[in-house]
Design a protein around this motif. Structure first.
Motif, PDB file in Angstrom:
ATOM      1  N   PRO A 125       3.714 -12.680  -6.259  1.00  0.00           N
ATOM      2  CA  PRO A 125       2.317 -12.085  -6.362  1.00  0.00           C
ATOM      3  C   PRO A 125       1.427 -13.027  -6.265  1.00  0.00           C
ATOM      4  CG  PRO A 125       3.977 -11.338  -8.132  1.00  0.00           C
ATOM      5  CD  PRO A 125       4.512 -12.561  -7.181  1.00  0.00           C
ATOM      6  N   PRO A 126       0.994 -14.174  -6.642  1.00  0.00           N
ATOM      7  CA  PRO A 126       0.128 -15.238  -6.480  1.00  0.00           C
ATOM      8  C   PRO A 126       0.102 -15.362  -4.860  1.00  0.00           C
ATOM      9  CG  PRO A 126       1.613 -16.456  -7.795  1.00  0.00           C
ATOM     10  CD  PRO A 126       1.910 -15.092  -7.536  1.00  0.00           C
ATOM     11  N   TYR A 127       0.980 -15.764  -4.420  1.00  0.00           N
ATOM     12  CA  TYR A 127       1.123 -16.163  -3.096  1.00  0.00           C
ATOM     13  C   TYR A 127       0.522 -15.150  -2.275  1.00  0.00           C
ATOM     14  CZ  TYR A 127       4.365 -16.795   1.112  1.00  0.00           C
ATOM     15  OH  TYR A 127       4.890 -16.790   2.233  1.00  0.00           O
ATOM     16  N   PHE A 128       0.905 -14.099  -2.287  1.00  0.00           N
ATOM     17  CA  PHE A 128       0.491 -12.899  -1.339  1.00  0.00           C
ATOM     18  C   PHE A 128      -0.925 -12.571  -1.693  1.00  0.00           C
ATOM     19  CE2 PHE A 128       3.696  -9.785   0.424  1.00  0.00           C
ATOM     20  CZ  PHE A 128       4.587 -10.850   0.520  1.00  0.00           C
ATOM     21  N   VAL A 129      -1.503 -12.725  -3.030  1.00  0.00           N
ATOM     22  CA  VAL A 129      -2.872 -12.676  -3.141  1.00  0.00           C
ATOM     23  C   VAL A 129      -3.650 -13.721  -2.337  1.00  0.00           C
ATOM     24  CG1 VAL A 129      -4.863 -12.502  -4.792  1.00  0.00           C
ATOM     25  CG2 VAL A 129      -2.703 -11.216  -5.240  1.00  0.00           C
ATOM     26  N   ALA A 130      -3.148 -14.704  -2.428  1.00  0.00           N
ATOM     27  CA  ALA A 130      -3.841 -15.945  -1.978  1.00  0.00           C
ATOM     28  C   ALA A 130      -3.846 -15.640  -0.296  1.00  0.00           C
ATOM     29  CB  ALA A 130      -3.388 -17.273  -2.252  1.00  0.00           C
ATOM     30  N   GLY A 131      -2.742 -15.170   0.280  1.00  0.00           N
ATOM     31  CA  GLY A 131      -2.633 -15.057   1.616  1.00  0.00           C
ATOM     32  C   GLY A 131      -3.722 -13.790   2.067  1.00  0.00           C
ATOM     33  N   ALA A 132      -3.912 -12.835   1.108  1.00  0.00           N
ATOM     34  CA  ALA A 132      -4.526 -11.601   1.400  1.00  0.00           C
ATOM     35  C   ALA A 132      -5.918 -12.148   1.431  1.00  0.00           C
ATOM     36  CB  ALA A 132      -4.565 -10.676   0.345  1.00  0.00           C
ATOM     37  N   ILE A 133      -6.312 -12.797   0.810  1.00  0.00           N
ATOM     38  CA  ILE A 133      -7.879 -13.329   0.751  1.00  0.00           C
ATOM     39  C   ILE A 133      -8.088 -14.220   1.894  1.00  0.00           C
ATOM     40  CG2 ILE A 133      -9.593 -14.788  -0.493  1.00  0.00           C
ATOM     41  CD1 ILE A 133      -8.122 -13.782  -3.335  1.00  0.00           C
ATOM     42  N   ALA A 170     -13.128  -3.521 -10.161  1.00  0.00           N
ATOM     43  CA  ALA A 170     -12.504  -3.761  -8.879  1.00  0.00           C
ATOM     44  C   ALA A 170     -11.876  -5.262  -8.813  1.00  0.00           C
ATOM     45  CB  ALA A 170     -13.592  -3.776  -7.783  1.00  0.00           C
ATOM     46  N   THR A 171     -12.399  -6.216  -9.601  1.00  0.00           N
ATOM     47  CA  THR A 171     -11.757  -7.611  -9.476  1.00  0.00           C
ATOM     48  C   THR A 171     -10.333  -7.455  -9.984  1.00  0.00           C
ATOM     49  OG1 THR A 171     -13.981  -8.518 -10.290  1.00  0.00           O
ATOM     50  CG2 THR A 171     -12.214  -9.702 -10.530  1.00  0.00           C
ATOM     51  N   PRO A 172      -9.839  -7.067 -11.112  1.00  0.00           N
ATOM     52  CA  PRO A 172      -8.558  -7.043 -11.257  1.00  0.00           C
ATOM     53  C   PRO A 172      -7.705  -6.266 -10.517  1.00  0.00           C
ATOM     54  CG  PRO A 172      -9.686  -6.048 -13.222  1.00  0.00           C
ATOM     55  CD  PRO A 172     -10.812  -6.671 -12.315  1.00  0.00           C
ATOM     56  N   LEU A 173      -8.424  -4.921  -9.801  1.00  0.00           N
ATOM     57  CA  LEU A 173      -7.793  -4.108  -9.249  1.00  0.00           C
ATOM     58  C   LEU A 173      -7.231  -4.940  -7.783  1.00  0.00           C
ATOM     59  CD1 LEU A 173      -6.983  -1.306  -8.559  1.00  0.00           C
ATOM     60  CD2 LEU A 173      -9.061  -0.881  -7.479  1.00  0.00           C
ATOM     61  N   VAL A 174      -8.296  -5.671  -7.257  1.00  0.00           N
ATOM     62  CA  VAL A 174      -7.823  -6.438  -5.820  1.00  0.00           C
ATOM     63  C   VAL A 174      -6.688  -7.099  -6.163  1.00  0.00           C
ATOM     64  CG1 VAL A 174      -9.581  -8.184  -6.088  1.00  0.00           C
ATOM     65  CG2 VAL A 174      -9.049  -7.417  -3.868  1.00  0.00           C
ATOM     66  N   LEU A 175      -6.641  -7.775  -7.375  1.00  0.00           N
ATOM     67  CA  LEU A 175      -5.619  -9.052  -7.492  1.00  0.00           C
ATOM     68  C   LEU A 175      -4.238  -7.900  -7.746  1.00  0.00           C
ATOM     69  CD1 LEU A 175      -7.159 -11.495 -10.091  1.00  0.00           C
ATOM     70  CD2 LEU A 175      -6.846 -11.689  -7.601  1.00  0.00           C
ATOM     71  N   SER A 176      -4.385  -6.819  -8.410  1.00  0.00           N
ATOM     72  CA  SER A 176      -3.005  -6.056  -8.590  1.00  0.00           C
ATOM     73  C   SER A 176      -2.696  -5.548  -7.314  1.00  0.00           C
ATOM     74  CB  SER A 176      -3.434  -5.031  -9.703  1.00  0.00           C
ATOM     75  OG  SER A 176      -3.895  -3.735  -8.889  1.00  0.00           O
ATOM     76  N   VAL A 177      -3.265  -5.179  -6.484  1.00  0.00           N
ATOM     77  CA  VAL A 177      -3.056  -4.340  -5.235  1.00  0.00           C
ATOM     78  C   VAL A 177      -1.824  -5.362  -4.431  1.00  0.00           C
ATOM     79  CG1 VAL A 177      -3.542  -3.272  -2.985  1.00  0.00           C
ATOM     80  CG2 VAL A 177      -4.890  -2.807  -5.061  1.00  0.00           C
ATOM     81  N   HIS A 178      -2.409  -6.408  -4.106  1.00  0.00           N
ATOM     82  CA  HIS A 178      -1.321  -7.271  -3.294  1.00  0.00           C
ATOM     83  C   HIS A 178      -0.375  -7.700  -4.439  1.00  0.00           C
ATOM     84  CE1 HIS A 178      -1.543  -7.820   0.970  1.00  0.00           C
ATOM     85  NE2 HIS A 178      -0.928  -8.736   0.887  1.00  0.00           N
ATOM     86  N   THR A 179      -0.452  -7.816  -5.503  1.00  0.00           N
ATOM     87  CA  THR A 179       0.789  -8.223  -6.349  1.00  0.00           C
ATOM     88  C   THR A 179       1.796  -7.107  -6.491  1.00  0.00           C
ATOM     89  OG1 THR A 179      -1.112  -9.390  -8.017  1.00  0.00           O
ATOM     90  CG2 THR A 179       1.114  -8.557  -9.033  1.00  0.00           C
ATOM     91  N   ILE A 180       1.322  -5.977  -6.336  1.00  0.00           N
ATOM     92  CA  ILE A 180       2.126  -4.601  -6.393  1.00  0.00           C
ATOM     93  C   ILE A 180       2.744  -4.550  -5.128  1.00  0.00           C
ATOM     94  CG2 ILE A 180       2.210  -2.277  -6.319  1.00  0.00           C
ATOM     95  CD1 ILE A 180       0.572  -2.344  -8.746  1.00  0.00           C
ATOM     96  N   VAL A 181       2.075  -4.933  -3.897  1.00  0.00           N
ATOM     97  CA  VAL A 181       2.688  -5.120  -2.599  1.00  0.00           C
ATOM     98  C   VAL A 181       3.749  -5.990  -2.462  1.00  0.00           C
ATOM     99  CG1 VAL A 181       2.207  -5.561  -0.275  1.00  0.00           C
ATOM    100  CG2 VAL A 181       0.646  -3.951  -1.420  1.00  0.00           C
ATOM    101  N   PHE A 203       0.364   4.355  -5.810  1.00  0.00           N
ATOM    102  CA  PHE A 203      -0.627   4.581  -6.861  1.00  0.00           C
ATOM    103  C   PHE A 203      -1.617   3.475  -6.525  1.00  0.00           C
ATOM    104  CE2 PHE A 203       2.139   7.243  -8.911  1.00  0.00           C
ATOM    105  CZ  PHE A 203       1.414   8.144  -9.747  1.00  0.00           C
ATOM    106  N   ALA A 204      -1.162   2.027  -6.354  1.00  0.00           N
ATOM    107  CA  ALA A 204      -1.947   1.054  -6.106  1.00  0.00           C
ATOM    108  C   ALA A 204      -2.852   1.233  -4.877  1.00  0.00           C
ATOM    109  CB  ALA A 204      -1.234  -0.386  -6.174  1.00  0.00           C
ATOM    110  N   VAL A 205      -2.271   1.522  -3.732  1.00  0.00           N
ATOM    111  CA  VAL A 205      -3.168   1.630  -2.549  1.00  0.00           C
ATOM    112  C   VAL A 205      -3.822   2.842  -2.440  1.00  0.00           C
ATOM    113  CG1 VAL A 205      -2.858   1.921   0.121  1.00  0.00           C
ATOM    114  CG2 VAL A 205      -1.304   0.250  -1.243  1.00  0.00           C
TER     115      VAL A 205
END
Lengths: 387, 456
Positions: free
Chosen positions: B257-265, B228-239, B163-165
């Protein structure tokens, strides 16, 4: 194309300051049907045109909330009503685990509704046949000029007055925009109809080929196409040519404990039925009887075979002889076979056999009941008695 | 250098007229592709072909052609998936988060970054589908009424991922397209070719630059950015939940979750910088995608890189602090075990090397910057590799210990995904405006009314 009607009058301006000033003047002059065209949104134009703030946000809100409600209710229904399953010891309605999908559906629905709603309901798009298209005016305003257009539909529209107004505002390239009265894109145009036909044909062809051919070519082997011998089919592997196999000799399958008196004429000790004739056991017996016994003995044990003479008909199960047998005798015949009847010991488990015997007893009772017994049976349930 | 901080720096360097902006940005679309472009395209298509061959082989013979096996049941497939989804995060971050933060400088790079998001998510989407071994049955991942009366397990992170992707891809595509509509209108009015005009007209939907439309358009853009802002944070959180919700030591961690989002950015910005360095040079867009843009992006890379470094350290601290011997073993094993080489590549590329961006000179020197961002991409790929493989290769029982070595088809699929990504990027630069023309005009000097009739 001969008849043309006036759509409106346009004027171009050089700077954003000028266009804001012009828009303010046009608005103050009382015109309603006019529009400003700029290559990018110019700040301060909303105020100049006295436009109410966009209410698009309500569309987003309504669809976003519906998305959230739909996702949550659907997951609640699927996971706790339609097919409840315990996963990881969590409750059926595991709210924290439903949050991610609820959020995604909310965002998806809100976004799509906002964009599709804006384009179709607010902008009336797609619309490539608007009179302003393909005019030098449109080319200028999409690049680096700022334009204003007052439509001829406006109540106050008067060609001379508007021209004067534009001149006063120092507008350049003042030009009249016309549009043909006849419809430019007819629905029943042969070209368009051919296009529709081609689209329909190619869509159906592609769908047919994908679903019926492409999915079944190798390597797309489905589980149902396996390289194995199916029951009731010929086998080239086994010497006897049967696909079905008998149990390996000397093995005992679950529920198939060997019968002590196999091969004897009758059991040495009278056997008694270990099962009680409950409704469940009778149902099981009925099922087994209809599957394994009824092809020869008939659905009610009358000896009326369904095999149309391919196999000799057995005698009726309602004869004095069989009714007089004790249960162990019938059991013995099922396990051992009798005359042309083969043994059914590998098809029926021990419980199956005894259940079948209960069912045969029930059939015998039903077929040979005296009138007083029938009356008694009818009395047993109120619904029967009413008949 | 003296900078007057009371004035915002101009987004576009050296005053360019609006018509000049049109000409500059749409030039690659008007000209026939030159030799350099064709050479580049043939290279990326070759890479793509390698991927196509690898995947065809995989479909014919099954997932046994890959190097993964017990105990490492997840390897390159999930590594590549997480890597590409991460790359995709920069686009939405630039176009949505920086839009909400009123960072005007984003306009120059937003379109390109959004396109990269879409292409990266396309690359990512390949892996979950092919790794099942029966890719033609991927439709079973969606909840649809079927003859079994079954639904997908809505409480499973793998379904959240679907769903997220897919939501992320759809929303990014819509966001991108909405931004493109006014530009299609402009291209339609500029072009002389009849065929191009028809195509542009269809995609412009009949855009007329009307202010009555602009008003709703701006509102819609803001709403989309808000979503899109919360979405972008949610996607890598869910990944990251794919890992964190399991109970494998090294995965079962709330920092994910925060670690993956930071890494994604972090990885996404590195990829954007990598590609933009070439694009601004090749298409002569130095005035629109300026050194200031690259400088600012490098600062974000420095910040997110340090956050990732903090996360690495915190994982070790928690492993010790928790007192869980399995957790402690897995982290010591990560740094000093059989995969120590991968771990130290990751740490040096992600934590140590980006520290060079503290120096202004490094942030503004293109060749140095290019090397650093490429190393960041390498490091971030290894981060996903380390998380996936090192946590699996030592199971609880020493009898289930193993060592994963990629097969040639693993590598071929990875190469192929890069081929797909860069092919799409190249085709994009030749078919669509790489900079949002209407947005860049709005932030050009003198583009907005001066509120006092132009007299200061």
């Amino acid at each position: 194309m001969s008849e043309r009607k006036l759509y409106g009058l346009t004027a171009l301006f050089q700077t954003p300051d000028e266009i804001v000033h012009a828009a303010k003047k046009v608005q103050d002059s009382g015109y309603k049907k006019y529009d400003v065209h700029t290559p990018y949104p110019v700040h301060g134009m909303d105020a100049a045109m006295k436009l109410k703030p966009s209410n698009l946000g309500y569309v987003t809100l309504i669809f976003g909330l519906s998305g959230a409600a739909f996702a949550l209710l659907f997951m609640y229904w699927a996971m706790s009503k339609d097919y409840p399953m315990i996963i990881g010891g969590k409750p059926f309605f595991a709210l924290p685990a439903f949050i991610p999908i609820t959020f995604e559906i909310t965002v998806l629905l809100a976004t799509l509704a906002t964009v599709i709603g804006m384009l179709t309901f607010y902008f009336k798009f797609p619309n490539n046949s608007q009179p302003l298209h393909d005019t030098p005016y449109m080319k200028a305003v999409s690049s680096d000029k700022y334009g204003i257009c007052i439509e001829a539909d406006d109540e106050l529209f008067d060609l001379e007055k508007v021209k004067h107004l534009f001149k006063e505002l120092n507008g350049q390239n003042v030009s009249e925009i016309y549009f043909p009265v006849t419809e430019p894109f007819k629905i029943f145009e042969p070209k368009f109809l051919i296009l529709l036909a081609v689209v329909a044909l190619s869509t159906s062809a592609v769908t047919y080929l994908t679903l019926n051919k492409l999915l079944y070519i190798t390597p797309y082997n489905w589980l149902m196409n396996q390289n194995r011998v199916n029951v009731q089919s010929k086998s080239t592997f086994y010497a006897d040519g049967f696909g079905m196999r008998k149990p390996v000799e000397g093995t005992v399958a679950r529920g198939f404990i060997p019968y002590e008196y196999k091969g004897l004429a009758a059991p040495v000790v009278p056997l008694s039925n270990p099962l009680l004739p409950t409704a469940q056991i009778l149902q099981l017996g009925r099922k087994r009887f209809l599957t394994f016994c009824s092809p020869c003995h008939g659905n009610f044990g009358d000896g009326d075979s369904r095999l149309r003479g391919q196999f000799p008909n057995p005698p009726s199960l309602h004869s004095e002889k069989v009714r007089g047998w004790h249960d162990g005798n019938i059991y013995h015949v099922i396990v051992n076979g009798q005359n042309v009847m083969p043994s059914y010991s590998s098809q029926l488990s021990r419980d199956d056999r005894w259940a079948v015997i209960h069912y045969i007893r029930a059939l015998q009772k039903a077929k040979n009941a005296s009138p007083s017994e029938i009356l008694e049976a009818k009395k047993e349930t109120p619904s029967n008695a009413a008949k | 250098m003296n900078i007057d901080y009371s004035q915002e720096m101009p987004v576009i360097e050296s005053r360019i007229s609006l018509a000049e902006i049109d000409r500059l940005i749409s030039r690659p679309l008007d000209e026939k592709p030159d030799k350099k472009f064709l050479i580049a395209l043939s290279i990326t298509l070759t890479l793509l072909l390698v991927g196509v061959i690898s995947i065809s082989y995989l479909f014919l013979y099954g997932t046994g052609v890959w190097g993964l096996n017990q105990p490492v049941g997840w390897a390159f497939d999930i590594t590549n998936f997480v890597f590409w989804v991460g790359i995709g995060h920069a686009g939405t971050l630039i176009s949505a988060v920086l839009y909400l933060l009123r960072q005007k400088w984003r306009t120059g790079i937003a379109r390109f970054a959004e396109a990269m998001t879409i292409f990266a998510v396309m690359c990512a989407g390949i892996f979950p589908i092919i790794h099942t071994g029966r890719p033609w049955l991927a439709g079973y991942l969606t909840p649809y009424p079927n003859q079994h009366g079954l639904w997908v397990n809505f409480t499973s992170p793998l379904v959240w991922d679907v769903f997220a992707v897919s939501t992320y891809f759809t929303v990014s595509l819509v966001f991108w397209y909405v931004g493109l509509i006014p530009d299609f209108g402009l291209l339609r009015d500029r072009t002389a070719s009849k065929l191009k005009k028809t195509i542009y007209s269809i995609f412009s939907l009949g855009w007329r630059n009307s202010h009555r439309n602009w008003m709703h358009y701006e509102k819609a853009y803001m709403l989309l950015a808000g979503f899109a802002t919360p979405l972008v944070l949610s996607v890598h959180t869910i990944v990251s939940f794919d890992f964190a919700v399991s109970i494998i030591p090294g995965w079962h961690s709330t920092i994910f979750p925060p670690y993956f989002v930071a890494g994604a950015i972090f990885s996404g910005f590195a990829m954007v910088v990598t590609v933009l360095i070439f694009v601004r040079k090749v298409f002569d867009l130095q005035h629109i995608i300026t050194l200031n843009h690259l400088d600012k992006m490098n600062k974000i890379i420095l910040v997110t890189g340090s956050m990732v470094g903090y996360a690495y350290a915190m994982e070790f601290f928690i492993a010790w602090y928790s007192g869980n011997p399995f957790e402690q073993f897995i982290f010591i094993n990560r740094a000093f075990g059989p995969y120590a080489w991968a771990y130290w590549i990751m740490v040096s590329c992600n934590v140590f090397i980006p520290q060079l961006f503290w120096f202004k000179k490094v942030r503004r020197t293109i060749p140095v910057m290019l090397i650093i961002v490429i190393l960041v991409n390498v490091g971030m790929w290894f981060e996903r590799f380390v998380i996936t493989v090192t946590s699996l290769h030592r199971d609880f029982l020493p009898s289930s210990w193993g060592y994963f070595v990629p097969s040639v088809f693993d590598l071929g699929t990875l190469i192929g995904s890069f081929g797909l990504f860069f092919t799409l990027v190249l085709l994009f630069t030749k078919t669509l405006p790489v900079v949002a023309i209407s947005e860049i005009k709005a932030v050009a000097e003198g583009a907005q009314p001066s509120h006092n009739g132009g007299k200061h």
